[in-house]
Design an enzyme around this catalytic site. Structure first.
Site: not given
Ligand code: NAD
Length: 370
Positions: A129, A151, A193, A235, A245, A249, A253, A256, A260, A273
């Site tokens: 939990r 999130k 972003e 942020k 949100e 918040r 978006n 976005h 999407h 993304h």
């Molecule tokens: N929780 C939230 O508020 C929130 C907000 C925006 C996006 N997201 C989510 O985040 C995800 C996208 O995140 P992302 O863009 O970080 O993608 P990711 O986690 O897939 O990372 C991108 C790529 O970069 C590589 N990588 C990461 N750090 C590295 C580094 N320092 N050196 C070399 N390679 C590295 C990873 O292995 C991966 O292949 C999506 O699933 C999206 O829905 C969440």
């Protein structure tokens, strides 16, 4: 040079956490001093790319400080944000460390980009939990966005991020030096972003980015550190005002809803993304210009158009409009879009005409208005 002052996210009810920009070797000390976590067993989730680069130094520093870490390394990529991976994390996390099962004080450290942060974060939200979560974001997107605000979640065959929870971390440690190894596309995805943060809430930061674009492209360490700090601070401020949100918040978006639709219409195969967000912001800025005459929106468009993309958006407008309906259905038939009155001043608008949306898509597709 002294390390920069940490950022702190503080909710009105007294909860909060530190967001530190600095080396991952400093994590054990911050876990004890800032997050009041006492050395014992700890769990680390990472992915193969990130583990290769940063895991061994982190393990050594944790062990020296008296922690007993166990590590789970995921396959890199969005496919790991799944119920199946989550279930595997549960099986692994619930196994004993040195004969002891985890307890509610056992922290889970998420070392990686947004994918690792989201799936490991949701595991931390639900295991026993809720166990303490430490985000160690290594992608630009994760450092300025996904590791902040709580999130967490996984994807479902019915759509992205449909299963999740808000679970605030106990601590965030982001080392901007890790961004040197980020692949180019991931860098520019994160930049989308960063630019979004400036556009919605900080006109001075927008000027700063515009003036330093070459140094940003070259990932000059001084510029990157300050940029991450300023974007993360935006942020923090927005989340502090609206954790769940319910209102404000949603300005995060910006671009976005268009993004999407682009992701859906291209089967999540053509753009990351962040790249979809860069395209979505072009549409959202064009739309904003039809509502507000502020001249700097044209400057904003020009900066957004400098965010590198792998391909043009080559999808029929009809498909984009259909894909947009999915967000509309989820919002009970109301398409709520974020628009800018000027750079740094975002607001929610749910009275946008279909003609204005069509024109925004035409602009992004490079077509003359019908
Ligand atoms: N929780 C939230 O508020 C929130 C907000 C925006 C996006 N997201 C989510 O985040 C995800 C996208 O995140 P992302 O863009 O970080 O993608 P990711 O986690 O897939 O990372 C991108 C790529 O970069 C590589 N990588 C990461 N750090 C590295 C580094 N320092 N050196 C070399 N390679 C590295 C990873 O292995 C991966 O292949 C999506 O699933 C999206 O829905 C969440």
């Amino acid at each position: 040079m002294a390390p920069p002052e940490p950022l702190r996210l503080s909710f009105a009810d007294g909860r909060g956490y530190g967001i530190h920009l600095g080396p991952l070797t400093g994590v054990p000390e911050l876990m004890e001093e800032d997050a009041s976590l006492r050395p014992g067993a700890c769990l680390i989730v990472s992915d193969e790319n990130v583990a290769k680069l940063f895991l061994s130094d982190l393990l050594v520093s944790l062990e020296v400080a008296g922690w007993t870490p166990r590590t789970r390394v995921l396959l890199p990529g969005e496919a790991s944000k799944s119920l199946r991976t989550l279930s595997e994390i549960y099986d692994w996390a619930l196994a004993p460390t040195d004969g002891q099962p985890p307890d509610r004080a056992t922290p889970l450290l998420a070392l990686g980009g947004g994918v690792v942060g989201d799936v490991a974060g949701y595991a931390a939200a639900t295991l026993l939990r809720g166990i303490p979560l430490v985000h160690l974001p290594t992608s630009l997107l994760a450092q300025v966005d996904s590791a902040i605000g709580g999130k967490t979640g996984v994807n479902h065959s019915a759509g992205k991020n449909l299963i999740g929870a808000v679970h605030q971390p106990a601590l965030v440690v982001a080392d901007p030096a890790t961004l040197a190894t980020l692949p180019k596309r991931e860098w520019w995805s994160g930049m989308a972003e960063v630019v979004k943060a400036a556009l919605i809430a900080d006109a001075a930061f927008f000027d700063w980015l515009e003036a330093r674009w070459e140094a940003i492209d070259a990932r000059s360490p001084e510029v990157v550190g300050e940029m991450v700090r300023r974007a993360a601070a935006i942020k923090v401020r927005v989340v502090e005002q609206d954790e769940f949100e319910r209102g404000r918040r949603a300005i995060l978006n910006f671009g976005h809803t268009f993004a999407h639709a682009i992701e859906r219409a291209t089967g999540y195969l053509v753009f990351t993304h962040g790249e979809a967000v860069a395209l979505g912001m072009r549409a959202a800025l064009h739309l904003s210009q039809t509502l507000s005459p502020a001249p700097e929106l044209e400057r904003a468009k020009r900066l957004v158009e400098r965010i590198s993309l792998p391909a043009p958006l080559d999808v029929p407008i009809e498909d984009l409009l259909v894909a947009m309906q999915a967000d509309k259905k989820r919002a009970r038939g109301r398409l709520r879009l974020v628009v800018l009155d000027e750079v740094g001043a975002a607001r929610l608008a749910d009275d946008i005409s279909e003609d204005a949306i069509l024109e925004a898509w035409q602009y992004v597709r490079g077509l003359p208005p019908a």
